[in-house]
Design a protein around this motif. Sequence first.
Motif, PDB file in Angstrom:
ATOM      1  N   SER A  74       2.702 -35.390 -22.359  1.00 41.09           N
ATOM      2  CA  SER A  74       2.503 -33.942 -22.204  1.00 41.09           C
ATOM      3  C   SER A  74       1.142 -33.579 -21.627  1.00 41.09           C
ATOM      4  O   SER A  74       0.174 -34.349 -21.699  1.00 41.09           O
ATOM      5  CB  SER A  74       2.659 -33.262 -23.573  1.00 41.09           C
ATOM      6  OG  SER A  74       1.577 -33.611 -24.421  1.00 41.09           O
ATOM      7  N   PHE A  75       1.067 -32.374 -21.065  1.00 41.69           N
ATOM      8  CA  PHE A  75      -0.214 -31.794 -20.671  1.00 41.69           C
ATOM      9  C   PHE A  75      -1.088 -31.595 -21.910  1.00 41.69           C
ATOM     10  O   PHE A  75      -2.299 -31.785 -21.859  1.00 41.69           O
ATOM     11  CB  PHE A  75      -0.007 -30.440 -19.984  1.00 41.69           C
ATOM     12  CG  PHE A  75       0.510 -30.507 -18.576  1.00 41.69           C
ATOM     13  CD1 PHE A  75       1.070 -31.670 -18.061  1.00 41.69           C
ATOM     14  CD2 PHE A  75       0.433 -29.389 -17.754  1.00 41.69           C
ATOM     15  CE1 PHE A  75       1.551 -31.715 -16.757  1.00 41.69           C
ATOM     16  CE2 PHE A  75       0.903 -29.424 -16.446  1.00 41.69           C
ATOM     17  CZ  PHE A  75       1.474 -30.584 -15.948  1.00 41.69           C
ATOM     18  N   CYS A  76      -0.464 -31.173 -23.012  1.00 41.28           N
ATOM     19  CA  CYS A  76      -1.228 -30.857 -24.225  1.00 41.28           C
ATOM     20  C   CYS A  76      -1.982 -32.071 -24.767  1.00 41.28           C
ATOM     21  O   CYS A  76      -3.087 -31.936 -25.292  1.00 41.28           O
ATOM     22  CB  CYS A  76      -0.306 -30.294 -25.301  1.00 41.28           C
ATOM     23  SG  CYS A  76       0.153 -28.560 -25.039  1.00 41.28           S
ATOM     24  N   SER A  77      -1.386 -33.265 -24.662  1.00 38.47           N
ATOM     25  CA  SER A  77      -2.087 -34.455 -25.153  1.00 38.47           C
ATOM     26  C   SER A  77      -3.361 -34.682 -24.354  1.00 38.47           C
ATOM     27  O   SER A  77      -4.402 -35.078 -24.896  1.00 38.47           O
ATOM     28  CB  SER A  77      -1.176 -35.686 -25.080  1.00 38.47           C
ATOM     29  OG  SER A  77      -0.904 -36.049 -23.733  1.00 38.47           O
ATOM     30  N   ARG A  78      -3.307 -34.426 -23.063  1.00 38.09           N
ATOM     31  CA  ARG A  78      -4.490 -34.586 -22.221  1.00 38.09           C
ATOM     32  C   ARG A  78      -5.507 -33.479 -22.482  1.00 38.09           C
ATOM     33  O   ARG A  78      -6.718 -33.730 -22.490  1.00 38.09           O
ATOM     34  CB  ARG A  78      -4.060 -34.602 -20.747  1.00 38.09           C
ATOM     35  CG  ARG A  78      -3.338 -35.904 -20.381  1.00 38.09           C
ATOM     36  CD  ARG A  78      -2.341 -35.739 -19.259  1.00 38.09           C
ATOM     37  NE  ARG A  78      -1.780 -37.028 -18.853  1.00 38.09           N
ATOM     38  CZ  ARG A  78      -0.850 -37.699 -19.547  1.00 38.09           C
ATOM     39  NH1 ARG A  78      -0.382 -37.215 -20.678  1.00 38.09           N
ATOM     40  NH2 ARG A  78      -0.397 -38.871 -19.120  1.00 38.09           N
ATOM     41  N   MET A  79      -5.020 -32.269 -22.699  1.00 35.26           N
ATOM     42  CA  MET A  79      -5.919 -31.171 -23.049  1.00 35.26           C
ATOM     43  C   MET A  79      -6.647 -31.477 -24.352  1.00 35.26           C
ATOM     44  O   MET A  79      -7.870 -31.293 -24.468  1.00 35.26           O
ATOM     45  CB  MET A  79      -5.121 -29.867 -23.170  1.00 35.26           C
ATOM     46  CG  MET A  79      -5.902 -28.651 -23.638  1.00 35.26           C
ATOM     47  SD  MET A  79      -6.042 -28.517 -25.449  1.00 35.26           S
ATOM     48  CE  MET A  79      -4.330 -28.338 -25.938  1.00 35.26           C
ATOM     49  N   ALA A  80      -5.928 -31.954 -25.362  1.00 41.22           N
ATOM     50  CA  ALA A  80      -6.522 -32.220 -26.674  1.00 41.22           C
ATOM     51  C   ALA A  80      -7.561 -33.338 -26.610  1.00 41.22           C
ATOM     52  O   ALA A  80      -8.487 -33.370 -27.420  1.00 41.22           O
ATOM     53  CB  ALA A  80      -5.426 -32.572 -27.683  1.00 41.22           C
ATOM     54  N   GLN A  81      -7.410 -34.250 -25.652  1.00 41.01           N
ATOM     55  CA  GLN A  81      -8.388 -35.328 -25.473  1.00 41.01           C
ATOM     56  C   GLN A  81      -9.570 -34.906 -24.603  1.00 41.01           C
ATOM     57  O   GLN A  81     -10.491 -35.699 -24.382  1.00 41.01           O
ATOM     58  CB  GLN A  81      -7.716 -36.538 -24.823  1.00 41.01           C
ATOM     59  CG  GLN A  81      -6.633 -37.182 -25.658  1.00 41.01           C
ATOM     60  CD  GLN A  81      -5.932 -38.294 -24.889  1.00 41.01           C
ATOM     61  OE1 GLN A  81      -6.520 -39.339 -24.603  1.00 41.01           O
ATOM     62  NE2 GLN A  81      -4.672 -38.077 -24.553  1.00 41.01           N
ATOM     63  N   PRO A 107       9.546 -28.444 -13.919  1.00 38.49           N
ATOM     64  CA  PRO A 107       8.586 -27.872 -12.970  1.00 38.49           C
ATOM     65  C   PRO A 107       7.471 -27.113 -13.694  1.00 38.49           C
ATOM     66  O   PRO A 107       7.734 -26.210 -14.486  1.00 38.49           O
ATOM     67  CB  PRO A 107       9.446 -26.927 -12.135  1.00 38.49           C
ATOM     68  CG  PRO A 107      10.586 -26.553 -13.029  1.00 38.49           C
ATOM     69  CD  PRO A 107      10.856 -27.752 -13.882  1.00 38.49           C
ATOM     70  N   ILE A 108       6.230 -27.500 -13.456  1.00 40.98           N
ATOM     71  CA  ILE A 108       5.082 -26.844 -14.088  1.00 40.98           C
ATOM     72  C   ILE A 108       4.071 -26.506 -13.007  1.00 40.98           C
ATOM     73  O   ILE A 108       3.367 -27.383 -12.490  1.00 40.98           O
ATOM     74  CB  ILE A 108       4.430 -27.739 -15.163  1.00 40.98           C
ATOM     75  CG1 ILE A 108       5.459 -28.158 -16.220  1.00 40.98           C
ATOM     76  CG2 ILE A 108       3.264 -26.990 -15.827  1.00 40.98           C
ATOM     77  CD1 ILE A 108       4.914 -29.099 -17.273  1.00 40.98           C
ATOM     78  N   GLY A 109       4.005 -25.231 -12.658  1.00 39.24           N
ATOM     79  CA  GLY A 109       3.037 -24.784 -11.672  1.00 39.24           C
ATOM     80  C   GLY A 109       1.728 -24.363 -12.297  1.00 39.24           C
ATOM     81  O   GLY A 109       0.665 -24.490 -11.683  1.00 39.24           O
ATOM     82  N   ALA A 110       1.787 -23.838 -13.547  1.00 41.89           N
ATOM     83  CA  ALA A 110       0.590 -23.380 -14.250  1.00 41.89           C
ATOM     84  C   ALA A 110       0.726 -23.729 -15.729  1.00 41.89           C
ATOM     85  O   ALA A 110       1.842 -23.814 -16.265  1.00 41.89           O
ATOM     86  CB  ALA A 110       0.396 -21.879 -14.077  1.00 41.89           C
ATOM     87  N   TYR A 111      -0.413 -23.916 -16.384  1.00 41.89           N
ATOM     88  CA  TYR A 111      -0.425 -24.367 -17.792  1.00 41.89           C
ATOM     89  C   TYR A 111      -1.525 -23.663 -18.566  1.00 41.89           C
ATOM     90  O   TYR A 111      -2.615 -23.412 -18.044  1.00 41.89           O
ATOM     91  CB  TYR A 111      -0.659 -25.877 -17.841  1.00 41.89           C
ATOM     92  CG  TYR A 111      -1.037 -26.414 -19.209  1.00 41.89           C
ATOM     93  CD1 TYR A 111      -0.076 -26.580 -20.206  1.00 41.89           C
ATOM     94  CD2 TYR A 111      -2.361 -26.749 -19.492  1.00 41.89           C
ATOM     95  CE1 TYR A 111      -0.429 -27.067 -21.459  1.00 41.89           C
ATOM     96  CE2 TYR A 111      -2.722 -27.240 -20.742  1.00 41.89           C
ATOM     97  CZ  TYR A 111      -1.753 -27.396 -21.723  1.00 41.89           C
ATOM     98  OH  TYR A 111      -2.097 -27.882 -22.967  1.00 41.89           O
ATOM     99  N   VAL A 112      -1.210 -23.351 -19.828  1.00 41.03           N
ATOM    100  CA  VAL A 112      -2.180 -22.848 -20.800  1.00 41.03           C
ATOM    101  C   VAL A 112      -1.962 -23.631 -22.092  1.00 41.03           C
ATOM    102  O   VAL A 112      -0.814 -23.804 -22.521  1.00 41.03           O
ATOM    103  CB  VAL A 112      -1.982 -21.339 -21.064  1.00 41.03           C
ATOM    104  CG1 VAL A 112      -2.771 -20.902 -22.289  1.00 41.03           C
ATOM    105  CG2 VAL A 112      -2.385 -20.516 -19.858  1.00 41.03           C
ATOM    106  N   GLY A 113      -3.031 -24.105 -22.710  1.00 43.89           N
ATOM    107  CA  GLY A 113      -2.876 -24.822 -23.971  1.00 43.89           C
ATOM    108  C   GLY A 113      -4.152 -24.827 -24.790  1.00 43.89           C
ATOM    109  O   GLY A 113      -5.246 -25.026 -24.238  1.00 43.89           O
ATOM    110  N   VAL A 114      -4.030 -24.588 -26.093  1.00 48.29           N
ATOM    111  CA  VAL A 114      -5.165 -24.647 -27.018  1.00 48.29           C
ATOM    112  C   VAL A 114      -4.713 -25.391 -28.275  1.00 48.29           C
ATOM    113  O   VAL A 114      -3.565 -25.272 -28.704  1.00 48.29           O
ATOM    114  CB  VAL A 114      -5.687 -23.242 -27.383  1.00 48.29           C
ATOM    115  CG1 VAL A 114      -6.493 -22.650 -26.251  1.00 48.29           C
ATOM    116  CG2 VAL A 114      -4.543 -22.308 -27.758  1.00 48.29           C
TER     117      VAL A 114
END
Length: 241
Positions: A74-81, A107-114
């Motif tokens: 996931s994108f979130c795993s990379r964000m959290a790291q 398809p993911i053009g944009a992402y937000v994650g906290v």
Amino acid sequence: MQAGRLHLELNPGEASMVNDFAAASRATMAFLRERLGFQLWMVTRTEGNDWIVLHTLDQGYGVNPGKVFCWSDSFCSRMAQGLGPNIAPQASAVPAYANAPIGQQVPIGAYVGVPLRRADGSLFGTLCAIDPEPQPERIREEQPMLLLLAELLSGLLESELSTADAVRRAERAELDATRDGMTDLYNRRGWDMLLAREEERCRRYGHPACVVSLDLDDLKFINDTQDTPPATCYCGAPARP
């Protein structure tokens, strides 16, 4: 804001007070959808390499609560790291996100994650959103608000989980009345109560659970050849820590 409560203004002139994590998650996603757009908003939990969807606000991806993805994809795993930003208006421009396997699946053009964190700093899960189209660069300005909302959700979650632990201890005391007098193990009524309550907690917070069944050998022989106390000890011993 009162302790243990989250106040969100969802529409001009309309306010909603929520005081549990599930309702707060839904209200937060609705508020952010109204403010930022994005087709899919999620509140998730991580458990090992499982990325468990707890709550969603979905307009196109077909993701429902209970869906389990691979956390490391996931994108979130990379964000959290700390490998990618909390807000990526154009996800393909961030190498950590461009190379994430989940981007090949949907398809993911944009992402937000906290991140959503426990009081000890450990990661519980994430508040996140994706959209198939890139979004305007100005959404980066919303990061302080997103971090604040995540902090408020995390605080509410911690309060609720602490309360749940206290309730669980009280329930164990209550269940003492539903133990078998001979073996000191839970009887049928005790197990029914215990399983129903744990199932509700697992569904609410995405906790994993299992039931272990033990088959005791030679129990009939012991019952036939020895007095009741040895047989009773033989039944109860495996169930004790």
